[in-house]
Write a protein that holds these residues in place. Structure first.
Motif, short mmCIF file in Angstrom:
data_model
loop_
_atom_site.label_atom_id
_atom_site.label_comp_id
_atom_site.label_asym_id
_atom_site.label_seq_id
_atom_site.Cartn_x
_atom_site.Cartn_y
_atom_site.Cartn_z
N VAL A 45 68.77 53.47 55.97
CA VAL A 45 68.67 52.25 56.78
C VAL A 45 67.29 51.65 56.59
N SER A 96 71.50 51.64 64.95
CA SER A 96 72.47 51.99 63.92
C SER A 96 72.21 53.41 63.43
N ILE A 141 72.27 50.56 54.47
CA ILE A 141 72.24 49.46 55.43
C ILE A 141 70.99 48.63 55.14
N ASN A 146 68.89 46.22 56.33
CA ASN A 146 68.61 45.59 57.62
C ASN A 146 67.21 44.98 57.70
N VAL A 179 76.12 47.68 53.75
CA VAL A 179 76.22 46.65 54.78
C VAL A 179 74.93 45.84 54.78
N ASN A 180 75.06 44.55 54.55
CA ASN A 180 73.91 43.64 54.54
C ASN A 180 73.83 42.90 55.87
N LEU A 181 72.66 42.91 56.48
CA LEU A 181 72.48 42.18 57.73
C LEU A 181 72.13 40.73 57.43
N VAL A 216 77.12 41.81 58.30
CA VAL A 216 77.21 41.53 59.72
C VAL A 216 76.24 40.39 60.02
N ALA A 238 75.08 47.60 66.48
CA ALA A 238 75.06 48.86 65.73
C ALA A 238 76.46 49.41 65.53
N ILE A 273 78.16 47.68 62.63
CA ILE A 273 77.58 48.12 61.36
C ILE A 273 78.12 49.49 60.96
N ALA A 299 80.58 50.54 57.72
CA ALA A 299 80.10 51.52 56.74
C ALA A 299 81.02 52.73 56.62
#
Length: 260
Positions: free
Chosen positions: A12, A23, A90, A92, A140-142, A185, A231, A234, A238
């Protein structure tokens, strides 16, 4: 619901506070091995202690600036050296920078893109080889809800986040053949240290719930979102529970966004 995260290794970025921290905490609670990255040693130490207090588990921390490609390579290598593998990333890391077009100079454009867009690109680049070796992976891209409908005075953040959405879709198409899923997200109004500071300044004698409802009057769900709620989304994306979801972006905004 079984999320299938037991024993998975998760990296992360921007993991020392806020959505990244919660998360990481949720991943640990689900039995994952977690590494978090941030720039500050102090924040990382506090995050590590917080997660240890909550779960009894020690996470792995790395202090670095992911706006530089070499550092992105190193955080992946260090995570794999520590845990032996990497299945989940992640992306983030990021800061909020909202200005009018005329106020944004070349240095700010570059620093914002280097951190939010190229940080995700480079970290993903080095993580993918380990995901391929594992036979599966999830990224997972924020992003931000406003990346889909950028208002005035929202630069450069909305531009770098919009590019991150295009990156998400393109990567999902390229990497599906390796059983690597890529989703995003899009964050709306979510509780953070900055928002808490506004609450204490504007309504010092009122509870968080009262302030949240007041600020959230124009949000369909009527309140500011909780960090844990972001969180949870996310972690779900994932996880194996979302095994047939890729190339999509979920709005975490209580319904306030103007697009799906």
């Amino acid at each position: 619901m079984e999320l299938g995260l037991q024993g998975k290794t998760v990296l992360v970025t921007g993991g020392s506070k806020g959505i990244g921290l919660y998360s990481a905490l949720q991943f640990v609670k689900e039995g994952a091995q977690v590494a978090i990255v941030a720039r500050g040693e102090k924040g990382l130490a506090e995050a590590k202690a917080f997660i240890k207090e909550q779960t009894g588990i020690e996470i792995f921390t790395i202090a670095t600036d992911i706006s530089k490609e070499e550092n992105c390579k190193q955080i992946v290598e260090q995570t794999v050296a520590h845990y032996g593998k990497l299945e989940i990333l992640i992306n983030n890391a990021g800061t909020a920078s909202a200005n009018s077009f005329e106020e944004v100079d070349a240095a700010l454009w570059q620093s914002d893109l280097d951190l939010k867009l190229f940080g995700a690109i480079h970290t993903s680049k080095y993580a993918i080889e380990h995901m391929k070796a594992a036979g599966q992976g999830s990224i997972v891209n924020l992003s931000a809800v406003l990346a889909k409908t950028p208002p005035a005075g929202s630069l450069p953040t909305t531009v770098s986040r919009a590019a991150g959405l295009a990156l998400t879709k393109a990567m999902s198409n390229d990497l599906g053949k390796y059983n690597i899923r890529v989703n995003a997200v899009c964050i709306g109004l979510i509780r953070s240290s900055q928002i808490e500071a506004r609450w204490k300044k504007a309504m010092p004698n009122e509870s968080w719930e009262t302030y949240s409802k007041e600020i959230g009057k124009n949000i369909p769900l009527g309140r500011i979102g909780n960090t844990e709620e972001a969180a949870n989304a996310i972690v779900f994306l994932a996880s194996d529970a979302a095994s047939y979801i890729t190339g999509t972006a979920i709005n975490m905004d209580g319904g306030s966004g103007g697009t799906l």
